[in-house]
Design a protein around this motif. Structure first.
Motif, PDB file in Angstrom:
ATOM      1  N   GLY B 181      42.300  38.362  36.192  1.00  0.00           N
ATOM      2  CA  GLY B 181      43.303  38.445  37.250  1.00  0.00           C
ATOM      3  C   GLY B 181      44.276  39.586  37.069  1.00  0.00           C
ATOM      4  O   GLY B 181      45.125  39.827  37.919  1.00  0.00           O
ATOM      5  N   ARG B 182      44.161  40.294  35.954  1.00  0.00           N
ATOM      6  CA  ARG B 182      45.128  41.364  35.730  1.00  0.00           C
ATOM      7  C   ARG B 182      44.582  42.735  36.105  1.00  0.00           C
ATOM      8  O   ARG B 182      45.214  43.745  35.861  1.00  0.00           O
ATOM      9  CB  ARG B 182      45.587  41.350  34.275  1.00  0.00           C
ATOM     10  CG  ARG B 182      46.260  40.054  33.905  1.00  0.00           C
ATOM     11  CD  ARG B 182      46.940  40.131  32.564  1.00  0.00           C
ATOM     12  NE  ARG B 182      47.388  38.822  32.135  1.00  0.00           N
ATOM     13  CZ  ARG B 182      48.479  38.212  32.578  1.00  0.00           C
ATOM     14  NH1 ARG B 182      49.238  38.794  33.465  1.00  0.00           N
ATOM     15  NH2 ARG B 182      48.816  37.026  32.139  1.00  0.00           N
ATOM     16  N   GLY B 183      43.385  42.727  36.693  1.00  0.00           N
ATOM     17  CA  GLY B 183      42.844  43.975  37.207  1.00  0.00           C
ATOM     18  C   GLY B 183      42.387  44.895  36.100  1.00  0.00           C
ATOM     19  O   GLY B 183      42.384  44.542  34.934  1.00  0.00           O
ATOM     20  N   GLY B 184      42.017  46.077  36.477  1.00  0.00           N
ATOM     21  CA  GLY B 184      41.525  47.025  35.488  1.00  0.00           C
ATOM     22  C   GLY B 184      42.468  48.192  35.330  1.00  0.00           C
ATOM     23  O   GLY B 184      43.439  48.340  36.058  1.00  0.00           O
ATOM     24  N   ARG B 185      42.188  48.985  34.340  1.00  0.00           N
ATOM     25  CA  ARG B 185      43.017  50.163  34.127  1.00  0.00           C
ATOM     26  C   ARG B 185      42.522  51.311  34.984  1.00  0.00           C
ATOM     27  O   ARG B 185      41.387  51.312  35.432  1.00  0.00           O
ATOM     28  CB  ARG B 185      42.954  50.562  32.653  1.00  0.00           C
ATOM     29  CG  ARG B 185      43.796  49.658  31.785  1.00  0.00           C
ATOM     30  CD  ARG B 185      43.642  50.045  30.333  1.00  0.00           C
ATOM     31  NE  ARG B 185      44.559  49.248  29.523  1.00  0.00           N
ATOM     32  CZ  ARG B 185      44.378  49.039  28.240  1.00  0.00           C
ATOM     33  NH1 ARG B 185      43.357  49.546  27.622  1.00  0.00           N
ATOM     34  NH2 ARG B 185      45.253  48.315  27.575  1.00  0.00           N
ATOM     35  N   GLY B 186      43.357  52.291  35.169  1.00  0.00           N
ATOM     36  CA  GLY B 186      42.946  53.497  35.846  1.00  0.00           C
ATOM     37  C   GLY B 186      42.836  53.352  37.343  1.00  0.00           C
ATOM     38  O   GLY B 186      42.259  54.194  38.010  1.00  0.00           O
ATOM     39  N   GLY B 187      43.389  52.297  37.907  1.00  0.00           N
ATOM     40  CA  GLY B 187      43.424  52.163  39.350  1.00  0.00           C
ATOM     41  C   GLY B 187      42.193  51.537  39.957  1.00  0.00           C
ATOM     42  O   GLY B 187      42.194  51.153  41.103  1.00  0.00           O
ATOM     43  N   ALA B 188      41.104  51.432  39.187  1.00  0.00           N
ATOM     44  CA  ALA B 188      39.892  50.822  39.741  1.00  0.00           C
ATOM     45  C   ALA B 188      40.114  49.331  39.916  1.00  0.00           C
ATOM     46  O   ALA B 188      40.754  48.686  39.095  1.00  0.00           O
ATOM     47  CB  ALA B 188      38.720  51.074  38.809  1.00  0.00           C
ATOM     48  N   ARG B 189      39.592  48.790  40.992  1.00  0.00           N
ATOM     49  CA  ARG B 189      39.737  47.356  41.261  1.00  0.00           C
ATOM     50  C   ARG B 189      38.357  46.719  41.214  1.00  0.00           C
ATOM     51  O   ARG B 189      37.441  47.163  41.877  1.00  0.00           O
ATOM     52  CB  ARG B 189      40.370  47.172  42.640  1.00  0.00           C
ATOM     53  CG  ARG B 189      40.707  45.733  42.958  1.00  0.00           C
ATOM     54  CD  ARG B 189      41.122  45.579  44.398  1.00  0.00           C
ATOM     55  NE  ARG B 189      42.507  45.922  44.624  1.00  0.00           N
ATOM     56  CZ  ARG B 189      43.101  45.830  45.828  1.00  0.00           C
ATOM     57  NH1 ARG B 189      42.413  45.421  46.873  1.00  0.00           N
ATOM     58  NH2 ARG B 189      44.348  46.159  45.980  1.00  0.00           N
ATOM     59  N   TYR B 190      38.221  45.722  40.389  1.00  0.00           N
ATOM     60  CA  TYR B 190      36.936  45.052  40.237  1.00  0.00           C
ATOM     61  C   TYR B 190      37.115  43.563  40.447  1.00  0.00           C
ATOM     62  O   TYR B 190      38.196  43.022  40.245  1.00  0.00           O
ATOM     63  CB  TYR B 190      36.361  45.290  38.844  1.00  0.00           C
ATOM     64  CG  TYR B 190      35.952  46.709  38.560  1.00  0.00           C
ATOM     65  CD1 TYR B 190      34.798  47.245  39.113  1.00  0.00           C
ATOM     66  CD2 TYR B 190      36.718  47.515  37.725  1.00  0.00           C
ATOM     67  CE1 TYR B 190      34.412  48.543  38.844  1.00  0.00           C
ATOM     68  CE2 TYR B 190      36.338  48.821  37.442  1.00  0.00           C
ATOM     69  CZ  TYR B 190      35.186  49.329  38.003  1.00  0.00           C
ATOM     70  OH  TYR B 190      34.800  50.613  37.733  1.00  0.00           O
ATOM     71  N   GLY B 191      36.041  42.920  40.785  1.00  0.00           N
ATOM     72  CA  GLY B 191      36.078  41.472  40.939  1.00  0.00           C
ATOM     73  C   GLY B 191      34.859  40.994  41.691  1.00  0.00           C
ATOM     74  O   GLY B 191      33.877  41.717  41.853  1.00  0.00           O
ATOM     75  N   SER B 192      34.940  39.781  42.155  1.00  0.00           N
ATOM     76  CA  SER B 192      33.806  39.187  42.862  1.00  0.00           C
ATOM     77  C   SER B 192      34.340  38.144  43.833  1.00  0.00           C
ATOM     78  O   SER B 192      35.539  37.856  43.842  1.00  0.00           O
ATOM     79  CB  SER B 192      32.839  38.542  41.870  1.00  0.00           C
ATOM     80  OG  SER B 192      33.504  37.553  41.115  1.00  0.00           O
ATOM     81  N   MET B 193      33.448  37.595  44.633  1.00  0.00           N
ATOM     82  CA  MET B 193      33.849  36.510  45.523  1.00  0.00           C
ATOM     83  C   MET B 193      33.139  35.240  45.076  1.00  0.00           C
ATOM     84  O   MET B 193      31.960  35.269  44.729  1.00  0.00           O
ATOM     85  CB  MET B 193      33.477  36.807  46.973  1.00  0.00           C
ATOM     86  CG  MET B 193      34.063  35.777  47.948  1.00  0.00           C
ATOM     87  SD  MET B 193      33.727  36.146  49.685  1.00  0.00           S
ATOM     88  CE  MET B 193      32.120  35.412  49.911  1.00  0.00           C
ATOM     89  N   ASN B 194      33.887  34.168  45.080  1.00  0.00           N
ATOM     90  CA  ASN B 194      33.331  32.854  44.767  1.00  0.00           C
ATOM     91  C   ASN B 194      33.462  31.999  46.023  1.00  0.00           C
ATOM     92  O   ASN B 194      34.527  31.961  46.635  1.00  0.00           O
ATOM     93  CB  ASN B 194      34.110  32.249  43.595  1.00  0.00           C
ATOM     94  CG  ASN B 194      33.740  30.810  43.304  1.00  0.00           C
ATOM     95  OD1 ASN B 194      34.582  30.050  42.848  1.00  0.00           O
ATOM     96  ND2 ASN B 194      32.507  30.413  43.551  1.00  0.00           N
ATOM     97  N   SER B 195      32.382  31.351  46.421  1.00  0.00           N
ATOM     98  CA  SER B 195      32.459  30.493  47.597  1.00  0.00           C
ATOM     99  C   SER B 195      31.772  29.160  47.307  1.00  0.00           C
ATOM    100  O   SER B 195      30.840  29.088  46.506  1.00  0.00           O
ATOM    101  CB  SER B 195      31.804  31.168  48.810  1.00  0.00           C
ATOM    102  OG  SER B 195      30.430  31.414  48.573  1.00  0.00           O
ATOM    103  N   ILE B 196      32.284  28.146  47.950  1.00  0.00           N
ATOM    104  CA  ILE B 196      31.673  26.820  47.848  1.00  0.00           C
ATOM    105  C   ILE B 196      31.460  26.295  49.266  1.00  0.00           C
ATOM    106  O   ILE B 196      32.407  26.212  50.056  1.00  0.00           O
ATOM    107  CB  ILE B 196      32.558  25.848  47.049  1.00  0.00           C
ATOM    108  CG1 ILE B 196      32.743  26.374  45.622  1.00  0.00           C
ATOM    109  CG2 ILE B 196      31.926  24.457  47.010  1.00  0.00           C
ATOM    110  CD1 ILE B 196      33.665  25.536  44.774  1.00  0.00           C
ATOM    111  N   THR B 197      30.214  25.974  49.561  1.00  0.00           N
ATOM    112  CA  THR B 197      29.859  25.521  50.899  1.00  0.00           C
ATOM    113  C   THR B 197      29.480  24.043  50.866  1.00  0.00           C
ATOM    114  O   THR B 197      28.626  23.631  50.079  1.00  0.00           O
ATOM    115  CB  THR B 197      28.689  26.366  51.459  1.00  0.00           C
ATOM    116  OG1 THR B 197      29.092  27.735  51.473  1.00  0.00           O
ATOM    117  CG2 THR B 197      28.315  25.918  52.866  1.00  0.00           C
TER     118      THR B 197
END
Lengths: 336, 274
Positions: B181-197
């Motif tokens: 949740g604290r993001g990455g260094r150097g301005g790049a933004r990474y992550g994913s989506m989690n969904s529950i159906t």
């Protein structure tokens, strides 16, 4: 504030900020992972039908070479202990371990994917070293470097040896093949996506995505010594290299005979991997006969066809290897 | 010295007073407060709670566009309709096996249920293209040309409420930011989506009648990987939990490749047979 005080503050804040803001990614991948054979089960479990190259973007050369293959070939003395392709773990029925190798300061020098006795370890260097010269030694595990992209470890493998890239059907890769791997761990699930390219045998990248489950008892890391044995006595001292001559592979049309899969799809061509290929099938494709109307286990691979359980203890055709629907994992007649 | 320090998103910003503080401690406190608050903000957004910026603005990955399924796995079970009884690799129980062995597409057609294999847990393994767009700032829309289905991923608290079960159910989504949740260094933004159906109408996991029940929950983790040559892949790691017809969760990963436009988009209605 004097300059010394300011400097101390800056140092203190710097140290603390390094402690509270983790570098991007750096997920701990360490552990044993168990295969979940819910995809490509036939190939990973009982063994693929010969002549089934569906899902592969083969070139004509790749297809021609694959059709020379017979499963007697890896039974020859000199091939029994050959390590398999670095990417073949996506098709193997066994798990693996991942561990890190660290420098004196504790930083990760490399992540290692190992613990499979039929292939070399894949050592993913994280210290920024460059890939060696194209003429450097090629290994079954190749040479790999990695970097974190968020919580995903992305690795690039080069310097691989020529090898079969899927299990038991002879689909080849050259020593110029490369593999990009994306490893993403979420709690106990590890997703690995591999993108393999080959200038000779693949007409476009071959993409596979699999899920593994962390399990401390998931796999043994033992790598027993491989001993050769005479698996085919009739070949003893003959010098024969088992193969089919071009155009003489009797299984070339197996998938047509058995599952009504069109030949161009069974023989693996890129255009058959995309939804639009269905346009050419609509109105032509005929549903094969019910599995139950054929021999028991007919749809489940050759081992079940021969009346044996699905290739490993407690492994059955329809449960991915984790249920016990009957004695030794085989359904009884009354359960059918 | 008084300033507003952003805290966890969704709370009223608190005022932190540095008026009585002087010297290095005040400076360090200020910097640390900013560091932690930035982390909190990213983390909170990652959890999908209401925030000062809508999910569309805080997306760590761009899932929008046209994507095509590459059927490089399980070709025989995904590209064409397999024969009745051909259900290896799905951890079904005996009750499901009996239903699958009685599969009759003509009966489904007569009942107007030719879309049974197009419910979300079965559809995603189908030979389809995806068209993903933002419906609004809080809702991501996924359309398929195979079966012409639409699923909505709703960020923030989502409850099926009184909605009738449907093929695509109700999908609650959240962003998961990389680095806890604290993001990455150097301005790049990474992550994913989690969904529950959930709130799914019962349907088929495989076209030849392998069932899932209305009690099914379908969990997905969505990643986007960008290759050195610019190719992009969307990987949907998913877990089908069905207490009625599965012995164990069915866990797979499905991959799609990004296409430059919708030139190959080919809407086809549901078909119970092919």
């Amino acid at each position: 504030m004097n300059r010394v005080t300011v400097a101390r503050v800056v140092m203190m804040v710097g140290a603390l900020s390094a402690a509270v803001v983790p570098a991007s990614g750096q997920v701990d991948l360490t552990g044993s992972y168990q295969t979940r054979m819910y995809e490509d089960y036939i190939e990973r479990g009982p063994g693929e039908f010969m002549g089934n190259y569906t899902g592969m973007p083969l070139t004509n050369d790749g297809r021609a070479k694959a059709l020379l293959y017979t499963s007697n070939l890896p039974s020859t003395y000199e091939r029994q202990c050959l390590p398999q392709s670095a990417g073949v773990f996506q098709y193997r029925p066994v798990g693996f371990r991942i561990w890190s190798e660290t420098a004196d300061d504790g930083s990760v020098l490399a992540w290692v994917i190992g613990g499979d006795n039929l292939r070399n370890d894949i050592r993913i260097w994280m210290d920024g070293r460059p890939h060696p010269s194209p003429n450097a030694l090629h290994l079954a595990g190749g040479f790999a470097t990695g970097k974190w992209e968020g919580d995903t470890l992305t690795a690039r493998l080069t310097h691989l040896k020529t090898a079969w890239i899927r299990r038991g059907v002879g689909i080849p890769a050259s020593d110029l093949t490369t593999i990009t791997m994306h490893l993403t761990r979420r709690e106990d699930l590890l997703t690995i996506t591999t993108i393999q390219e080959d200038p000779y045998y693949l007409s476009e990248p071959h993409v596979v995505s699999r899920v593994w489950q962390w399990n401390p008892r998931g796999t043994a890391a033992d790598r027993p010594i491989c001993n050769t044995a005479n698996e085919i006595p009739s070949l003893e001292d003959t010098g024969i290299v088992p193969h089919y001559l071009p155009g003489q592979n009797p299984e070339e049309d197996y998938m047509i005979r058995t599952f009504n899969v069109p030949k161009e799809a069974a023989m693996g061509s890129a255009e058959t991997l995309y939804p639009e290929y269905r346009k050419t099938l609509k109105g032509i494709y005929k549903l094969p006969a019910d599995c139950l109307e054929r021999a028991p286990g007919y749809c489940c691979g050759w081992i079940e066809t021969q009346g044996r359980p699905g290739g490993a203890p407690n492994l059955t055709c329809n449960d991915g290897g984790f249920g016990t629907l009957g004695p030794r994992g085989r359904r009884t007649a009354t359960e059918r | 010295m008084t300033m507003k320090v952003p805290t966890r998103v969704g709370r009223v910003p608190r005022r932190v007073s540095f008026a009585s503080s002087r010297g290095p401690a005040a400076v360090a406190t200020l910097v640390l407060a900013l560091l932690f608050s930035a982390g909190d903000q990213a983390q909170a957004q990652g959890r999908g709670t209401a925030g000062p910026q809508p999910p569309r603005a805080t997306a760590p990955i761009d899932m929008t566009g046209y994507w095509v399924a590459i059927i490089s796995e399980d070709w025989r079970w995904r590209m064409i309709t397999p024969s009745r009884g051909d259900f290896p690799s799905i951890p079904i129980n005996l009750a499901a096996q009996k239903i699958a062995e009685a599969w009759d597409p003509a009966r489904d057609e007569a009942a107007g249920e030719q879309c049974k294999a197009y419910g979300a847990p079965g559809l995603m393994r189908g030979p389809t293209r995806l068209h993903i767009t933002w419906l609004d700032d809080d809702t991501l829309k996924l359309e398929t040309d195979y079966g012409m289905q639409t699923r909505l991923f709703e960020f923030g608290a989502t409850s099926p409420g009184t909605a009738k079960p449907s093929w695509q159910g109700t999908s609650a989504a959240r962003w998961v930011m990389a680095g806890g949740g604290r993001g990455g260094r150097g301005g790049a933004r990474y992550g994913s989506m989690n969904s529950i159906t959930t709130n799914l109408r019962s349907g088929y996991l495989r076209k030849n009648g392998v069932p899932y029940s209305e009690k099914t929950s379908f969990t997905e983790y969505w990643d986007v990987h960008t290759e050195g040559n610019g190719d992009q892949y969307l990987v949907d790691t998913n877990v089908v939990n069905d207490p009625v017809y599965l012995q164990l969760p069915w866990i797979t990963a499905i991959h799609f490749k990004k296409e430059k436009d919708g030139g190959k988009w080919n809407p086809e209605p549901c078909d119970a047979r092919f």
